[in-house]
Design an enzyme around this catalytic site. Structure first.
Site, short mmCIF file in Angstrom:
data_model
loop_
_atom_site.label_atom_id
_atom_site.label_comp_id
_atom_site.label_asym_id
_atom_site.label_seq_id
_atom_site.Cartn_x
_atom_site.Cartn_y
_atom_site.Cartn_z
N LEU A 194 2.26 85.64 111.28
CA LEU A 194 3.56 85.60 111.17
C LEU A 194 4.20 86.92 110.99
CD1 LEU A 194 4.15 81.39 111.60
CD2 LEU A 194 2.97 82.96 112.96
N ARG A 249 17.77 88.05 103.57
CA ARG A 249 18.15 87.99 102.26
C ARG A 249 17.51 89.40 101.62
NH1 ARG A 249 14.99 82.65 100.70
NH2 ARG A 249 14.38 83.29 102.46
N GLY A 291 3.26 87.01 106.97
CA GLY A 291 3.67 89.22 106.73
C GLY A 291 4.09 88.88 105.78
N TYR A 317 6.93 127.24 90.10
CA TYR A 317 7.10 126.69 90.83
C TYR A 317 5.28 128.18 92.24
CZ TYR A 317 7.84 125.01 95.62
OH TYR A 317 7.60 125.48 97.32
N SER A 320 5.20 136.85 82.84
CA SER A 320 6.31 135.88 83.06
C SER A 320 7.47 136.52 84.14
CB SER A 320 6.46 135.73 81.64
OG SER A 320 5.87 135.16 80.76
C1 UD1 Z 1 7.41 78.08 105.29
C2 UD1 Z 1 6.58 76.69 105.26
C3 UD1 Z 1 6.44 76.16 103.94
C4 UD1 Z 1 6.07 76.74 102.64
C5 UD1 Z 1 6.65 78.36 102.74
C6 UD1 Z 1 5.45 79.52 102.19
C7 UD1 Z 1 6.88 76.05 107.63
C8 UD1 Z 1 7.77 74.93 108.66
N1 UD1 Z 1 7.15 75.61 106.75
O1 UD1 Z 1 8.64 77.35 105.02
O2 UD1 Z 1 6.25 74.66 103.62
O3 UD1 Z 1 6.05 76.22 102.02
O4 UD1 Z 1 6.74 78.99 104.05
O5 UD1 Z 1 6.12 80.33 101.94
O6 UD1 Z 1 6.27 77.18 107.62
N2 UD1 Z 1 8.88 82.98 111.27
C9 UD1 Z 1 7.76 83.64 112.54
N3 UD1 Z 1 9.10 82.48 113.46
C10 UD1 Z 1 10.17 82.01 113.24
C11 UD1 Z 1 10.24 81.59 111.92
C12 UD1 Z 1 9.43 82.08 110.52
O7 UD1 Z 1 7.58 84.34 112.62
O8 UD1 Z 1 10.96 81.87 114.41
C13 UD1 Z 1 7.65 83.40 110.22
C14 UD1 Z 1 8.30 84.63 109.30
O9 UD1 Z 1 8.71 85.86 109.62
C15 UD1 Z 1 7.36 84.84 107.72
C16 UD1 Z 1 6.94 83.39 108.36
O10 UD1 Z 1 6.60 82.62 109.55
O11 UD1 Z 1 6.42 85.31 107.89
C17 UD1 Z 1 7.73 82.03 107.58
O12 UD1 Z 1 8.44 81.51 107.94
P1 UD1 Z 1 9.66 81.23 107.44
O13 UD1 Z 1 11.29 80.71 107.93
O14 UD1 Z 1 10.01 82.02 105.84
O15 UD1 Z 1 9.73 79.80 106.27
P2 UD1 Z 1 10.36 79.05 105.06
O16 UD1 Z 1 11.10 78.49 105.12
O17 UD1 Z 1 9.79 79.75 103.85
MG MG Z 2 9.63 82.02 103.13
#
Ligand code: UD1
Ligand code: MG
Length: 463
Positions: free
Chosen positions: A11, A18, A103, A351, A390
Protein backbone atom coordinates in the site's frame (compact mmCIF):
# COMPACT_ATOMS: atom_id res chain seq x y z
CA UNK A 1 -7.20 -24.93 3.51
CA UNK A 2 -4.53 -22.50 2.40
CA UNK A 3 -1.70 -23.46 0.08
CA UNK A 4 1.86 -22.19 0.32
CA UNK A 5 1.63 -19.62 -2.48
CA UNK A 6 2.13 -15.98 -1.58
CA UNK A 7 0.93 -12.75 -3.17
CA UNK A 8 2.08 -9.35 -1.94
CA UNK A 9 0.07 -6.12 -1.90
CA UNK A 10 2.09 -2.99 -1.07
CA UNK A 11 0.00 0.00 0.00
CA UNK A 12 1.58 3.24 -1.15
CA UNK A 13 -1.29 5.50 -2.16
CA UNK A 14 -0.99 7.77 0.87
CA UNK A 15 0.10 11.34 0.28
CA UNK A 16 2.63 11.55 3.09
CA UNK A 17 1.57 15.14 3.84
CA UNK A 18 3.62 15.27 7.03
CA UNK A 19 6.84 14.92 5.01
CA UNK A 20 6.10 18.39 3.54
CA UNK A 21 7.75 17.33 0.30
CA UNK A 22 7.21 17.39 -3.46
CA UNK A 23 8.60 13.85 -3.55
CA UNK A 24 6.08 11.08 -2.79
CA UNK A 25 6.84 9.70 0.67
CA UNK A 26 7.83 6.20 -0.41
CA UNK A 27 10.48 7.63 -2.76
CA UNK A 28 12.42 9.29 0.04
CA UNK A 29 15.77 7.50 0.32
CA UNK A 30 17.27 5.44 3.11
CA UNK A 31 20.93 4.45 2.73
CA UNK A 32 20.88 5.71 -0.85
CA UNK A 33 17.70 4.18 -2.25
CA UNK A 34 13.99 4.72 -1.90
CA UNK A 35 11.98 3.26 0.97
CA UNK A 36 9.81 1.38 -1.51
CA UNK A 37 12.86 -0.19 -3.18
CA UNK A 38 13.99 -1.54 0.22
CA UNK A 39 10.56 -2.96 0.85
CA UNK A 40 10.22 -4.53 -2.62
CA UNK A 41 13.61 -6.18 -2.19
CA UNK A 42 12.56 -7.65 1.15
CA UNK A 43 9.26 -9.05 -0.10
CA UNK A 44 10.82 -10.30 -3.36
CA UNK A 45 12.94 -12.69 -1.30
CA UNK A 46 9.70 -14.51 -0.46
CA UNK A 47 9.38 -15.26 -4.19
CA UNK A 48 5.71 -14.28 -4.33
CA UNK A 49 3.54 -15.56 -7.18
CA UNK A 50 2.00 -12.13 -7.62
CA UNK A 51 2.93 -8.67 -6.43
CA UNK A 52 1.12 -5.37 -6.84
CA UNK A 53 1.74 -1.86 -5.54
CA UNK A 54 -1.29 0.34 -4.82
CA UNK A 55 -0.54 3.98 -5.71
CA UNK A 56 -2.50 7.23 -5.85
CA UNK A 57 -3.61 8.70 -9.16
CA UNK A 58 -1.01 11.48 -9.06
CA UNK A 59 2.04 9.25 -8.62
CA UNK A 60 3.70 8.46 -11.95
CA UNK A 61 7.10 8.70 -10.24
CA UNK A 62 6.16 5.87 -7.87
CA UNK A 63 4.87 3.78 -10.76
CA UNK A 64 8.15 4.32 -12.61
CA UNK A 65 10.22 3.55 -9.51
CA UNK A 66 8.54 0.21 -8.77
CA UNK A 67 8.53 -1.03 -12.40
CA UNK A 68 8.50 -3.80 -13.56
CA UNK A 69 6.20 -4.60 -10.64
CA UNK A 70 2.63 -3.76 -11.63
CA UNK A 71 0.67 -0.99 -9.96
CA UNK A 72 -3.01 -0.27 -9.50
CA UNK A 73 -4.35 3.20 -8.89
CA UNK A 74 -6.59 3.78 -5.89
CA UNK A 75 -8.76 6.82 -6.48
CA UNK A 76 -10.08 8.35 -4.33
CA UNK A 77 -8.23 7.24 -1.18
CA UNK A 78 -10.82 5.90 1.20
CA UNK A 79 -8.66 3.92 3.62
CA UNK A 80 -6.42 0.87 3.84
CA UNK A 81 -9.27 -1.60 3.29
CA UNK A 82 -10.35 0.35 0.22
CA UNK A 83 -6.73 0.29 -1.03
CA UNK A 84 -6.59 -3.52 -0.83
CA UNK A 85 -9.95 -3.55 -2.67
CA UNK A 86 -8.27 -1.66 -5.52
CA UNK A 87 -5.86 -4.59 -5.92
CA UNK A 88 -8.72 -7.08 -6.34
CA UNK A 89 -8.38 -7.51 -10.14
CA UNK A 90 -4.74 -8.57 -9.67
CA UNK A 91 -5.68 -11.23 -7.11
CA UNK A 92 -8.56 -12.84 -9.00
CA UNK A 93 -8.65 -16.57 -8.30
CA UNK A 94 -5.70 -16.45 -5.88
CA UNK A 95 -6.21 -18.72 -2.89
CA UNK A 96 -2.77 -18.67 -1.27
CA UNK A 97 -1.67 -16.15 1.36
CA UNK A 98 -2.02 -12.44 0.58
CA UNK A 99 0.60 -10.45 2.43
CA UNK A 100 -0.30 -6.79 2.87
CA UNK A 101 2.57 -4.43 3.68
CA UNK A 102 2.69 -0.64 4.00
CA UNK A 103 5.07 1.32 1.81
CA UNK A 104 6.04 3.59 4.67
CA UNK A 105 7.31 0.72 6.86
CA UNK A 106 10.48 -0.19 4.96
CA UNK A 107 12.75 -1.82 7.55
CA UNK A 108 11.09 -5.14 8.15
CA UNK A 109 13.08 -8.25 7.37
CA UNK A 110 12.26 -11.26 5.24
CA UNK A 111 12.72 -13.45 8.31
CA UNK A 112 9.89 -11.69 10.14
CA UNK A 113 7.58 -12.03 7.15
CA UNK A 114 8.45 -15.71 6.92
CA UNK A 115 7.40 -16.14 10.57
CA UNK A 116 3.99 -14.73 9.63
CA UNK A 117 3.63 -17.08 6.67
CA UNK A 118 4.64 -19.98 8.91
CA UNK A 119 1.98 -18.97 11.46
CA UNK A 120 -0.67 -19.18 8.73
CA UNK A 121 0.42 -22.71 7.82
CA UNK A 122 0.27 -23.99 11.41
CA UNK A 123 -2.83 -25.05 13.36
CA UNK A 124 -5.30 -23.51 13.88
CA UNK A 125 -4.54 -22.15 10.34
CA UNK A 126 -5.61 -18.57 11.06
CA UNK A 127 -7.48 -16.71 8.32
CA UNK A 128 -5.57 -13.56 9.27
CA UNK A 129 -2.14 -13.25 10.91
CA UNK A 130 -1.19 -9.74 12.04
CA UNK A 131 2.32 -8.55 12.79
CA UNK A 132 2.16 -6.93 16.21
CA UNK A 133 4.78 -4.91 18.03
CA UNK A 134 5.21 -2.92 21.22
CA UNK A 135 6.34 0.64 20.47
CA UNK A 136 7.48 2.78 23.39
CA UNK A 137 4.58 5.12 22.61
CA UNK A 138 1.51 3.28 21.28
CA UNK A 139 0.01 6.66 20.32
CA UNK A 140 -2.02 6.49 17.10
CA UNK A 141 -1.38 2.82 16.31
CA UNK A 142 -4.23 0.31 16.14
CA UNK A 143 -4.41 -1.92 19.25
CA UNK A 144 -4.55 -5.73 19.10
CA UNK A 145 -7.37 -7.24 21.18
CA UNK A 146 -6.10 -10.67 22.20
CA UNK A 147 -8.33 -13.41 23.65
CA UNK A 148 -7.48 -15.62 26.64
CA UNK A 149 -6.38 -18.45 24.27
CA UNK A 150 -3.92 -15.97 22.66
CA UNK A 151 -5.98 -15.78 19.48
CA UNK A 152 -6.56 -12.36 17.94
CA UNK A 153 -10.14 -11.06 18.41
CA UNK A 154 -10.03 -7.64 16.75
CA UNK A 155 -7.94 -4.60 15.89
CA UNK A 156 -9.25 -1.31 17.25
CA UNK A 157 -7.95 1.92 15.76
CA UNK A 158 -6.69 4.41 18.35
CA UNK A 159 -9.31 6.97 17.38
CA UNK A 160 -12.10 4.44 17.88
CA UNK A 161 -10.69 2.81 21.03
CA UNK A 162 -12.12 3.07 24.53
CA UNK A 163 -9.79 4.58 27.15
CA UNK A 164 -9.23 1.06 28.48
CA UNK A 165 -8.36 -0.34 25.03
CA UNK A 166 -5.91 2.49 24.61
CA UNK A 167 -3.85 1.20 27.53
CA UNK A 168 -2.98 -1.91 25.44
CA UNK A 169 0.69 -1.83 24.44
CA UNK A 170 0.50 -4.46 21.69
CA UNK A 171 -0.04 -2.59 18.42
CA UNK A 172 -0.71 -3.26 14.76
CA UNK A 173 2.40 -2.75 12.62
CA UNK A 174 0.22 -2.79 9.50
CA UNK A 175 1.55 -6.05 8.08
CA UNK A 176 -1.05 -8.77 7.59
CA UNK A 177 -1.05 -12.24 6.10
CA UNK A 178 -4.54 -13.13 4.94
CA UNK A 179 -6.13 -16.23 3.44
CA UNK A 180 -6.59 -15.23 -0.21
CA UNK A 181 -9.72 -17.37 -0.40
CA UNK A 182 -11.36 -15.25 2.34
CA UNK A 183 -9.86 -11.79 1.84
CA UNK A 184 -12.41 -10.27 -0.50
CA UNK A 185 -15.49 -11.82 1.10
CA UNK A 186 -14.31 -10.19 4.34
CA UNK A 187 -13.42 -6.86 2.71
CA UNK A 188 -16.82 -6.71 0.97
CA UNK A 189 -18.38 -6.37 4.41
CA UNK A 190 -16.06 -3.64 5.76
CA UNK A 191 -17.94 -0.37 6.29
CA UNK A 192 -16.77 3.15 7.04
CA UNK A 193 -18.80 3.99 10.11
CA UNK A 194 -15.85 4.96 12.28
CA UNK A 195 -13.93 7.98 13.59
CA UNK A 196 -12.08 8.57 10.29
CA UNK A 197 -14.94 7.66 7.95
CA UNK A 198 -12.54 5.25 6.18
CA UNK A 199 -12.68 1.61 5.11
CA UNK A 200 -10.24 0.03 7.57
CA UNK A 201 -8.36 -3.09 6.49
CA UNK A 202 -8.02 -3.84 10.19
CA UNK A 203 -11.78 -4.52 10.46
CA UNK A 204 -11.37 -7.85 8.65
CA UNK A 205 -10.07 -9.41 11.88
CA UNK A 206 -13.34 -8.81 13.79
CA UNK A 207 -15.36 -9.93 10.73
CA UNK A 208 -13.37 -13.16 10.41
CA UNK A 209 -13.90 -13.87 14.11
CA UNK A 210 -17.66 -13.35 13.78
CA UNK A 211 -17.57 -15.93 10.96
CA UNK A 212 -15.88 -18.29 13.42
CA UNK A 213 -12.51 -18.12 11.61
CA UNK A 214 -9.41 -18.15 13.83
CA UNK A 215 -7.02 -15.17 13.67
CA UNK A 216 -3.57 -14.81 15.17
CA UNK A 217 -0.57 -12.54 15.50
CA UNK A 218 3.19 -12.75 15.71
CA UNK A 219 5.31 -10.14 17.45
CA UNK A 220 8.03 -8.25 15.65
CA UNK A 221 10.91 -6.06 16.79
CA UNK A 222 10.25 -2.31 17.06
CA UNK A 223 13.41 -1.54 15.08
CA UNK A 224 11.90 -3.29 12.04
CA UNK A 225 8.53 -1.68 12.27
CA UNK A 226 8.99 2.04 12.66
CA UNK A 227 6.67 3.79 10.25
CA UNK A 228 8.00 6.82 8.38
CA UNK A 229 5.57 9.72 8.43
CA UNK A 230 7.85 12.71 8.96
CA UNK A 231 11.43 13.80 8.31
CA UNK A 232 12.24 12.98 11.92
CA UNK A 233 10.94 9.43 11.40
CA UNK A 234 13.02 9.24 8.22
CA UNK A 235 16.17 10.16 10.16
CA UNK A 236 15.32 7.59 12.86
CA UNK A 237 14.85 4.89 10.19
CA UNK A 238 18.15 5.87 8.57
CA UNK A 239 19.91 5.49 11.93
CA UNK A 240 18.48 1.99 12.41
CA UNK A 241 19.45 0.96 8.89
CA UNK A 242 22.98 2.37 9.25
CA UNK A 243 23.46 0.40 12.47
CA UNK A 244 22.45 -2.75 10.61
CA UNK A 245 24.83 -2.05 7.72
CA UNK A 246 27.69 -1.37 10.16
CA UNK A 247 27.02 -4.63 11.96
CA UNK A 248 27.05 -6.54 8.67
CA UNK A 249 30.32 -4.88 7.55
CA UNK A 250 32.03 -5.85 10.81
CA UNK A 251 30.56 -9.36 10.81
CA UNK A 252 32.06 -9.85 7.35
CA UNK A 253 35.56 -8.89 8.40
CA UNK A 254 35.95 -5.12 8.16
CA UNK A 255 37.34 -3.01 11.00
CA UNK A 256 35.40 0.20 11.58
CA UNK A 257 37.42 2.32 13.96
CA UNK A 258 34.38 4.39 15.00
CA UNK A 259 31.35 2.59 13.55
CA UNK A 260 28.85 5.30 14.48
CA UNK A 261 30.57 7.76 12.16
CA UNK A 262 30.73 5.51 9.08
CA UNK A 263 27.77 5.78 6.69
CA UNK A 264 27.06 3.05 4.18
CA UNK A 265 24.92 2.77 1.09
CA UNK A 266 22.57 -0.19 0.83
CA UNK A 267 24.88 -1.73 -1.80
CA UNK A 268 28.35 -1.05 -0.36
CA UNK A 269 30.60 -4.11 -0.71
CA UNK A 270 33.67 -4.41 1.54
CA UNK A 271 36.30 -7.14 1.29
CA UNK A 272 38.08 -8.87 4.17
CA UNK A 273 40.46 -7.00 6.43
CA UNK A 274 39.34 -3.64 5.15
CA UNK A 275 39.94 -0.85 7.68
CA UNK A 276 37.69 2.19 7.64
CA UNK A 277 38.67 5.22 9.70
CA UNK A 278 36.29 7.68 11.34
CA UNK A 279 33.81 9.85 9.46
CA UNK A 280 33.76 8.06 6.12
CA UNK A 281 30.70 8.18 3.87
CA UNK A 282 29.95 5.59 1.20
CA UNK A 283 27.45 6.64 -1.48
CA UNK A 284 25.84 4.14 -3.86
CA UNK A 285 27.88 1.83 -6.08
CA UNK A 286 31.08 1.30 -4.08
CA UNK A 287 33.09 -1.93 -4.12
CA UNK A 288 36.14 -2.31 -1.91
CA UNK A 289 38.63 -5.17 -2.21
CA UNK A 290 40.52 -7.03 0.52
CA UNK A 291 43.05 -5.25 2.77
CA UNK A 292 42.10 -1.77 1.58
CA UNK A 293 42.74 0.98 4.09
CA UNK A 294 40.38 3.94 4.04
CA UNK A 295 41.57 6.65 6.39
CA UNK A 296 39.26 9.18 8.02
CA UNK A 297 36.98 11.75 6.41
CA UNK A 298 36.66 10.26 2.94
CA UNK A 299 33.61 10.65 0.69
CA UNK A 300 33.29 7.76 -1.77
CA UNK A 301 30.59 7.02 -4.34
CA UNK A 302 30.40 4.99 -7.53
CA UNK A 303 33.99 3.85 -7.07
CA UNK A 304 35.87 0.56 -7.20
CA UNK A 305 38.89 0.16 -4.95
CA UNK A 306 41.06 -2.92 -5.47
CA UNK A 307 42.95 -4.90 -2.84
CA UNK A 308 45.73 -3.28 -0.91
CA UNK A 309 44.95 0.29 -2.01
CA UNK A 310 45.14 3.13 0.51
CA UNK A 311 42.67 6.00 0.40
CA UNK A 312 42.65 9.28 2.33
CA UNK A 313 42.45 10.84 4.76
CA UNK A 314 40.16 13.48 3.24
CA UNK A 315 39.89 11.92 -0.21
CA UNK A 316 36.90 12.17 -2.52
CA UNK A 317 36.23 9.39 -5.00
CA UNK A 318 33.42 10.14 -7.43
CA UNK A 319 31.58 7.90 -9.90
CA UNK A 320 33.82 6.04 -12.29
CA UNK A 321 36.88 6.18 -10.02
CA UNK A 322 38.70 2.89 -10.30
CA UNK A 323 41.64 2.43 -7.97
CA UNK A 324 43.79 -0.56 -8.83
CA UNK A 325 45.73 -2.75 -6.37
CA UNK A 326 48.18 -1.02 -4.06
CA UNK A 327 47.55 2.45 -5.48
CA UNK A 328 47.58 5.39 -3.04
CA UNK A 329 45.12 8.26 -3.05
CA UNK A 330 46.02 10.85 -0.45
CA UNK A 331 44.59 13.92 1.22
CA UNK A 332 42.47 16.47 -0.61
CA UNK A 333 42.52 14.45 -3.81
CA UNK A 334 39.42 14.18 -6.00
CA UNK A 335 39.17 11.38 -8.55
CA UNK A 336 36.33 11.18 -11.09
CA UNK A 337 35.86 8.79 -14.01
CA UNK A 338 39.50 7.81 -13.90
CA UNK A 339 41.57 4.69 -13.47
CA UNK A 340 44.59 4.83 -11.21
CA UNK A 341 46.54 1.74 -12.13
CA UNK A 342 48.47 -0.66 -9.93
CA UNK A 343 50.84 1.01 -7.48
CA UNK A 344 50.33 4.55 -8.84
CA UNK A 345 50.29 7.43 -6.34
CA UNK A 346 48.21 10.58 -6.25
CA UNK A 347 49.01 11.68 -2.75
CA UNK A 348 48.21 15.34 -2.29
CA UNK A 349 45.84 18.11 -3.37
CA UNK A 350 44.95 16.98 -6.89
CA UNK A 351 42.02 16.71 -9.27
CA UNK A 352 42.14 13.72 -11.60
CA UNK A 353 39.08 13.54 -13.87
CA UNK A 354 38.48 11.61 -17.13
CA UNK A 355 41.92 10.06 -17.03
CA UNK A 356 44.12 7.01 -16.83
CA UNK A 357 47.10 7.13 -14.51
CA UNK A 358 49.43 4.32 -15.56
CA UNK A 359 50.93 1.71 -13.27
CA UNK A 360 53.49 3.08 -10.83
CA UNK A 361 53.13 6.68 -12.02
CA UNK A 362 53.66 9.44 -9.47
CA UNK A 363 51.37 12.45 -9.60
CA UNK A 364 52.87 15.40 -7.74
CA UNK A 365 51.02 17.60 -5.27
CA UNK A 366 48.58 20.03 -6.84
CA UNK A 367 48.35 18.34 -10.23
CA UNK A 368 45.14 19.17 -12.08
CA UNK A 369 43.68 17.46 -15.14
CA UNK A 370 41.99 20.29 -17.03
CA UNK A 371 39.30 18.04 -18.45
CA UNK A 372 36.56 20.55 -19.27
CA UNK A 373 36.66 23.45 -21.70
CA UNK A 374 33.20 24.70 -20.82
CA UNK A 375 31.65 22.56 -23.57
CA UNK A 376 33.24 19.12 -23.71
CA UNK A 377 35.10 16.77 -21.41
CA UNK A 378 38.43 15.42 -22.66
CA UNK A 379 40.71 12.61 -21.61
CA UNK A 380 44.16 12.65 -20.03
CA UNK A 381 46.42 9.63 -20.34
CA UNK A 382 49.48 9.31 -18.14
CA UNK A 383 51.75 6.40 -19.02
CA UNK A 384 53.20 3.80 -16.69
CA UNK A 385 56.02 5.04 -14.49
CA UNK A 386 55.60 8.69 -15.53
CA UNK A 387 56.45 11.41 -13.01
CA UNK A 388 54.32 14.56 -12.96
CA UNK A 389 55.92 17.40 -11.00
CA UNK A 390 53.93 19.37 -8.48
CA UNK A 391 51.49 22.09 -9.49
CA UNK A 392 51.12 20.85 -13.05
CA UNK A 393 48.12 21.43 -15.31
CA UNK A 394 47.50 18.62 -17.80
CA UNK A 395 45.31 20.28 -20.43
CA UNK A 396 43.17 17.53 -21.95
CA UNK A 397 43.12 15.90 -24.40
CA UNK A 398 46.73 15.07 -23.74
CA UNK A 399 48.99 12.01 -23.40
CA UNK A 400 52.07 11.68 -21.25
CA UNK A 401 54.20 8.77 -22.47
CA UNK A 402 55.48 5.93 -20.29
CA UNK A 403 58.38 6.96 -18.09
CA UNK A 404 58.19 10.65 -19.04
CA UNK A 405 58.95 13.39 -16.52
CA UNK A 406 57.02 16.65 -16.40
CA UNK A 407 58.78 19.47 -14.55
CA UNK A 408 56.98 21.10 -11.63
CA UNK A 409 54.57 23.92 -12.35
CA UNK A 410 54.12 23.09 -16.02
CA UNK A 411 51.02 23.59 -18.15
CA UNK A 412 51.11 20.66 -20.57
CA UNK A 413 48.81 21.02 -23.58
CA UNK A 414 50.73 18.83 -26.04
CA UNK A 415 51.59 15.16 -25.89
CA UNK A 416 54.85 14.24 -24.20
CA UNK A 417 56.81 11.32 -25.71
CA UNK A 418 57.82 8.34 -23.58
CA UNK A 419 60.93 8.88 -21.43
CA UNK A 420 61.12 12.60 -22.36
CA UNK A 421 61.32 15.61 -20.05
CA UNK A 422 58.71 18.30 -20.63
CA UNK A 423 58.63 21.55 -18.76
CA UNK A 424 56.92 24.89 -19.34
CA UNK A 425 58.03 27.76 -17.12
CA UNK A 426 58.69 31.48 -17.29
CA UNK A 427 62.41 32.34 -17.55
CA UNK A 428 64.42 32.39 -14.32
CA UNK A 429 65.33 35.97 -13.50
CA UNK A 430 67.39 37.34 -10.57
CA UNK A 431 68.14 40.98 -9.66
CA UNK A 432 70.82 41.01 -6.99
CA UNK A 433 70.05 43.19 -3.94
CA UNK A 434 66.71 44.35 -5.40
CA UNK A 435 64.61 43.30 -2.40
CA UNK A 436 66.80 45.09 0.15
CA UNK A 437 66.73 48.31 -1.85
CA UNK A 438 62.94 48.07 -2.26
CA UNK A 439 62.43 47.69 1.48
CA UNK A 440 64.66 50.68 2.28
CA UNK A 441 62.92 52.96 -0.22
CA UNK A 442 59.36 52.06 0.79
CA UNK A 443 60.25 52.17 4.50
CA UNK A 444 61.54 55.71 4.15
CA UNK A 445 58.45 56.77 2.22
CA UNK A 446 56.16 55.44 4.94
CA UNK A 447 58.09 57.20 7.71
CA UNK A 448 57.85 60.50 5.83
CA UNK A 449 54.09 60.07 5.39
CA UNK A 450 53.60 59.44 9.15
CA UNK A 451 55.60 62.51 10.20
CA UNK A 452 53.22 64.64 8.11
CA UNK A 453 55.68 65.78 5.49
CA UNK A 454 53.73 68.03 3.09
CA UNK A 455 52.97 67.11 -0.44
CA UNK A 456 52.34 63.41 0.05
CA UNK A 457 48.90 61.88 -0.04
CA UNK A 458 49.67 58.34 0.99
CA UNK A 459 47.22 56.46 3.21
CA UNK A 460 47.86 55.35 6.78
CA UNK A 461 48.93 51.95 5.62
CA UNK A 462 45.82 50.42 7.09
CA UNK A 463 43.69 50.88 3.97
C1 UD1 B 1 -2.57 2.01 9.91
C2 UD1 B 1 -3.44 0.96 10.61
C3 UD1 B 1 -3.09 0.92 12.10
C4 UD1 B 1 -1.61 0.63 12.26
C5 UD1 B 1 -0.76 1.62 11.48
C6 UD1 B 1 0.69 1.16 11.47
C7 UD1 B 1 -5.56 0.91 9.41
C8 UD1 B 1 -6.99 1.30 9.43
N1 UD1 B 1 -4.82 1.31 10.45
O1 UD1 B 1 -2.91 3.27 10.44
O2 UD1 B 1 -3.86 -0.08 12.76
O3 UD1 B 1 -1.27 0.65 13.64
O4 UD1 B 1 -1.20 1.69 10.11
O5 UD1 B 1 1.50 2.12 10.88
O6 UD1 B 1 -5.12 0.23 8.52
N2 UD1 B 1 -2.91 3.90 2.23
C9 UD1 B 1 -3.39 3.71 0.96
N3 UD1 B 1 -4.65 4.16 0.66
C10 UD1 B 1 -5.46 4.75 1.59
C11 UD1 B 1 -4.94 4.92 2.88
C12 UD1 B 1 -3.67 4.48 3.18
O7 UD1 B 1 -2.70 3.18 0.10
O8 UD1 B 1 -6.58 5.11 1.23
C13 UD1 B 1 -1.56 3.43 2.54
C14 UD1 B 1 -0.62 4.52 2.95
O9 UD1 B 1 0.12 4.98 1.83
C15 UD1 B 1 0.30 3.83 3.95
C16 UD1 B 1 -0.58 2.75 4.54
O10 UD1 B 1 -1.64 2.56 3.64
O11 UD1 B 1 1.40 3.22 3.31
C17 UD1 B 1 -1.10 3.09 5.93
O12 UD1 B 1 -1.94 4.21 5.87
P1 UD1 B 1 -2.00 5.28 7.04
O13 UD1 B 1 -3.01 6.30 6.68
O14 UD1 B 1 -0.61 5.75 7.36
O15 UD1 B 1 -2.58 4.39 8.23
P2 UD1 B 1 -2.42 4.68 9.77
O16 UD1 B 1 -3.40 5.70 10.18
O17 UD1 B 1 -1.00 4.91 10.07
MG1 MG C 1 0.86 5.48 8.89
Amino acid sequence: MSNSKTAVVVLAAGLGTRMKSDLPKVLHPLAGRSMIAHLLDTVSELRPERMVVVVGEDMPAVQAAVAPHPTVVQSPRLGTGHAVMAARPMLEGFDGTVLVVYGDTPLMTTMTLERMLAARRQAPHPAVVVLGFRPTDAGAYGRLIVAADNGLEAIVEAKDATPQQRTIGLCNSGVMAVDGGQLYSLLDRVGNDNAKGEYYLTDIVGLARSDGLPCGYVEGDVSELVGVNSRADLAAAEAILQDRLRAVAMAEGATLIDPRTVYFSWDTVLGRDVTVGPSVLFGPGVQVGDRVEILGFCHIEGATIAQGARIGPFARLRPGASIDPDAHIGNFVEIKNATVEIGAKVNHLSYIGDARIGAGANIGAGTITCNYDGFFKSHTDVGAGAFIGSNTCLVAPVRIGDGAIVGASSAIAKDVPADALAVTRGPYMVREDWARRFRERRGAEKLAAKSGAPGRKTGSGKG
